[in-house]
Design a protein around this motif. Structure first.
Motif, PDB file in Angstrom:
ATOM      1  N   SER A  60      -0.759   8.242   9.331  1.00 54.70           N
ATOM      2  CA  SER A  60       0.188   7.200   9.737  1.00 54.70           C
ATOM      3  C   SER A  60      -0.286   5.806   9.361  1.00 54.70           C
ATOM      4  N   LYS A  61      -1.557   5.674   8.956  1.00 55.73           N
ATOM      5  CA  LYS A  61      -2.079   4.363   8.578  1.00 55.73           C
ATOM      6  C   LYS A  61      -1.372   3.886   7.305  1.00 55.73           C
ATOM      7  N   PRO A  62      -1.044   2.577   7.209  1.00 57.89           N
ATOM      8  CA  PRO A  62      -0.093   2.103   6.193  1.00 57.89           C
ATOM      9  C   PRO A  62      -0.369   2.508   4.754  1.00 57.89           C
ATOM     10  N   VAL A  63      -1.549   2.177   4.226  1.00 48.23           N
ATOM     11  CA  VAL A  63      -1.797   2.442   2.811  1.00 48.23           C
ATOM     12  C   VAL A  63      -1.882   3.943   2.548  1.00 48.23           C
ATOM     13  N   ARG A  64      -2.568   4.663   3.419  1.00 46.34           N
ATOM     14  CA  ARG A  64      -2.650   6.113   3.241  1.00 46.34           C
ATOM     15  C   ARG A  64      -1.258   6.736   3.297  1.00 46.34           C
ATOM     16  N   ILE A 234      -0.278  -3.025  -2.787  1.00 49.51           N
ATOM     17  CA  ILE A 234      -1.684  -2.663  -2.585  1.00 49.51           C
ATOM     18  C   ILE A 234      -2.559  -3.380  -3.599  1.00 49.51           C
ATOM     19  N   ALA A 235      -2.103  -3.448  -4.841  1.00 45.07           N
ATOM     20  CA  ALA A 235      -2.874  -4.104  -5.900  1.00 45.07           C
ATOM     21  C   ALA A 235      -3.008  -5.603  -5.654  1.00 45.07           C
ATOM     22  N   GLU A 236      -1.923  -6.230  -5.252  1.00 44.86           N
ATOM     23  CA  GLU A 236      -1.925  -7.683  -5.034  1.00 44.86           C
ATOM     24  C   GLU A 236      -2.542  -8.061  -3.690  1.00 44.86           C
ATOM     25  N   GLY A 237      -2.536  -7.118  -2.745  1.00 50.80           N
ATOM     26  CA  GLY A 237      -3.070  -7.403  -1.420  1.00 50.80           C
ATOM     27  C   GLY A 237      -2.133  -8.208  -0.544  1.00 50.80           C
ATOM     28  N   LYS A 248      14.325 -15.068  -4.905  1.00 48.07           N
ATOM     29  CA  LYS A 248      13.481 -14.244  -5.756  1.00 48.07           C
ATOM     30  C   LYS A 248      12.389 -13.585  -4.918  1.00 48.07           C
ATOM     31  N   TYR A 249      11.985 -12.388  -5.373  1.00 43.51           N
ATOM     32  CA  TYR A 249      10.923 -11.662  -4.685  1.00 43.51           C
ATOM     33  C   TYR A 249       9.566 -12.076  -5.224  1.00 43.51           C
ATOM     34  N   GLY A 250       8.577 -12.051  -4.347  1.00 49.32           N
ATOM     35  CA  GLY A 250       7.210 -12.317  -4.756  1.00 49.32           C
ATOM     36  C   GLY A 250       6.237 -11.668  -3.792  1.00 49.32           C
ATOM     37  N   PHE A 251       5.010 -11.464  -4.244  1.00 49.55           N
ATOM     38  CA  PHE A 251       3.981 -10.853  -3.406  1.00 49.55           C
ATOM     39  C   PHE A 251       3.230 -11.968  -2.672  1.00 49.55           C
ATOM     40  N   THR A 252       3.923 -12.566  -1.718  1.00 53.94           N
ATOM     41  CA  THR A 252       3.403 -13.734  -1.000  1.00 53.94           C
ATOM     42  C   THR A 252       3.432 -13.535   0.515  1.00 53.94           C
ATOM     43  N   GLY A 253       3.702 -12.309   0.963  1.00 53.44           N
ATOM     44  CA  GLY A 253       3.821 -12.036   2.388  1.00 53.44           C
ATOM     45  C   GLY A 253       2.482 -11.777   3.047  1.00 53.44           C
ATOM     46  N   PRO A 254       2.499 -11.128   4.206  1.00 49.59           N
ATOM     47  CA  PRO A 254       1.256 -10.829   4.941  1.00 49.59           C
ATOM     48  C   PRO A 254       0.283 -10.000   4.096  1.00 49.59           C
ATOM     49  N   GLU A 255      -0.989 -10.088   4.457  1.00 46.45           N
ATOM     50  CA  GLU A 255      -2.027  -9.364   3.722  1.00 46.45           C
ATOM     51  C   GLU A 255      -1.843  -7.853   3.846  1.00 46.45           C
ATOM     52  N   VAL A 256      -2.229  -7.158   2.797  1.00 45.85           N
ATOM     53  CA  VAL A 256      -2.274  -5.695   2.796  1.00 45.85           C
ATOM     54  C   VAL A 256      -3.741  -5.300   2.610  1.00 45.85           C
ATOM     55  N   PRO A 257      -4.473  -5.060   3.691  1.00 50.23           N
ATOM     56  CA  PRO A 257      -5.895  -4.737   3.554  1.00 50.23           C
ATOM     57  C   PRO A 257      -6.093  -3.331   2.993  1.00 50.23           C
ATOM     58  N   LEU A 258      -7.133  -3.175   2.195  1.00 47.05           N
ATOM     59  CA  LEU A 258      -7.492  -1.845   1.714  1.00 47.05           C
ATOM     60  C   LEU A 258      -8.181  -1.064   2.819  1.00 47.05           C
ATOM     61  N   PRO A 259      -7.897   0.218   2.955  1.00 46.12           N
ATOM     62  CA  PRO A 259      -8.621   1.032   3.935  1.00 46.12           C
ATOM     63  C   PRO A 259     -10.036   1.324   3.445  1.00 46.12           C
ATOM     64  N   ASP A 260     -10.893   1.784   4.342  1.00 43.38           N
ATOM     65  CA  ASP A 260     -12.224   2.223   3.941  1.00 43.38           C
ATOM     66  C   ASP A 260     -12.089   3.454   3.050  1.00 43.38           C
ATOM     67  N   THR A 261     -12.887   3.483   1.980  1.00 45.84           N
ATOM     68  CA  THR A 261     -12.819   4.590   1.028  1.00 45.84           C
ATOM     69  C   THR A 261     -14.210   5.051   0.627  1.00 45.84           C
TER      70      THR A 261
END
Length: 353
Positions: A60-64, A234-237, A248-261
């Motif tokens: 259920s974690k976002p990126v996964r 995920i790439a832009e974070g 127009k759309y842009g990748f300027t919203g809230p952060e997308v943190p990477l999970p531990d890998t």
């Protein structure tokens, strides 16, 4: 070969795209569908390798959750195209050594030329690669050009009605994925041209979105993005948002943190035996070989599901996928001898019977 199979490394799709639609014959359509199957199959190893590198098992974690849902989408797309091919009398080929995916390397058939696809753990860079794989013809947030997967499917959609009379509904596999993974994800029979065109629409829009929206119109959850935009976040974070002022759309919203890998290194061509200083010891080699065998057995089971074995072969294929995940996670825990800040990753090497 049954459907005019060409080498995974060939530029066969580029050649097809250069042909006038009216020059396509039944054989070109069958070849195109076989290559579309190879395309769908080629996306699963890099996406799954990244997914299985995530150490938190909570789906259920976002990126996964995002990557896992995309993997299921690709499996659905694969099944739909297999149904298209067998319904017009073609044969699904997955276990000819020429047709299986090879990494690192370009996508099969010359789609997205110059894009080198590799296997590694999840990073911003690998997520960027995945977004490039799913690149639309006309993205809402970035410019794009070239021969894309979506453009290839559009060519198939344009040509298929000419050969609608070939649809027989034979050797079809049905599998319910929609209730768990979103509307449009059920693998359904291809009995009519309407079935075919609806399936192609699902494949295109789940990967690329539409000209008006980056959202997946067949989502597992409301607001779910099409693959290109989901990977790009995920790439832009950063989340993709609409600027109300410019529209127009842009990748300027809230952060997308990477999970531990697990820090899975890029897998070398031909496997880890070809990485000087990182040749696996016997226990690691056994794990790698076990994964490769499960992968190969899965391909044989899937080929059988659309062949002589019939749909009952889907169950064993799913079982092999589960074994692959568990073995990959073991492999991901073994450090590279020559670069111990990184770990091994599964090789996805085909083992012919």
């Amino acid at each position: 070969m049954p459907t005019g199979i060409l080498d995974y490394r060939s530029d066969a799709i580029v050649q097809l795209m250069s042909m006038a639609e009216e020059d396509w014959t039944e054989q070109e359509l069958k070849d195109a569908l076989q290559r579309a199957i190879m395309l769908e199959l080629s996306t699963i190893p890099p996406y799954a390798t990244a997914l299985w590198s995530i150490t938190d098992p909570d789906n259920s974690k976002p990126v996964r959750h995002t990557i896992r849902e995309i993997v299921f989408d690709e499996m659905s797309h694969f099944g739909l195209v297999c149904n298209m091919l067998t319904s017009i009398g073609g044969t699904v080929v997955l276990t000819d050594p020429l047709t299986v995916p090879k990494y690192p390397g370009e996508l099969p058939g010359g789609v997205n030329p110059g894009l080198e696809v590799y296997l590694s753990g999840l990073t911003r860079e690998s997520a960027g690669l995945f977004s490039d794989i799913e690149k639309p013809e006309h993205p809402l947030a970035f410019a794009a050009d070239g021969n894309t997967i979506g453009a290839f499917y559009q060519r198939i959609a344009n040509v298929f009605p000419t050969f609608a009379h070939l649809l027989t509904g034979q050797r079809q596999v049905s599998f319910p994925l929609g209730s768990s993974h979103g509307a449009g994800n059920d693998i359904v029979p291809m009995n009519t041209i309407d079935d075919v065109l609806a399936a192609i629409h699902v494949i295109q829009s789940q990967g690329e979105g539409t000209d008006a929206s980056p959202e997946n119109p067949f989502p597992g959850a409301p607001g779910e993005l099409a693959h290109y935009y989901a990977f790009k976040e995920i790439a832009e974070g950063r989340k993709l948002v609409l600027d109300e002022g410019t529209k127009k759309y842009g990748f300027t919203g809230p952060e997308v943190p990477l999970p531990d890998t697990s820090p899975v290194a890029r897998v070398p061509l031909g496997g880890w035996a070809n990485s000087p200083g990182n040749e696996p010891d016997q226990p690691t080699a056994t794990l790698l070989a076990t994964f490769n065998q499960h992968y190969s057995d899965m391909l044989y089971a899937l080929e059988g599901a659309w062949g002589d074995a019939g749909p009952d072969s889907i169950g064993p294929a799913i079982g092999q996928m589960g074994q692959m995940r568990r073995t990959a996670q073991q492999i991901n825990g073994v450090k590279l001898p020559a670069a111990p800040r990184f770990t091994y990753g599964p090789e996805w090497l085909f083992v012919p019977r």
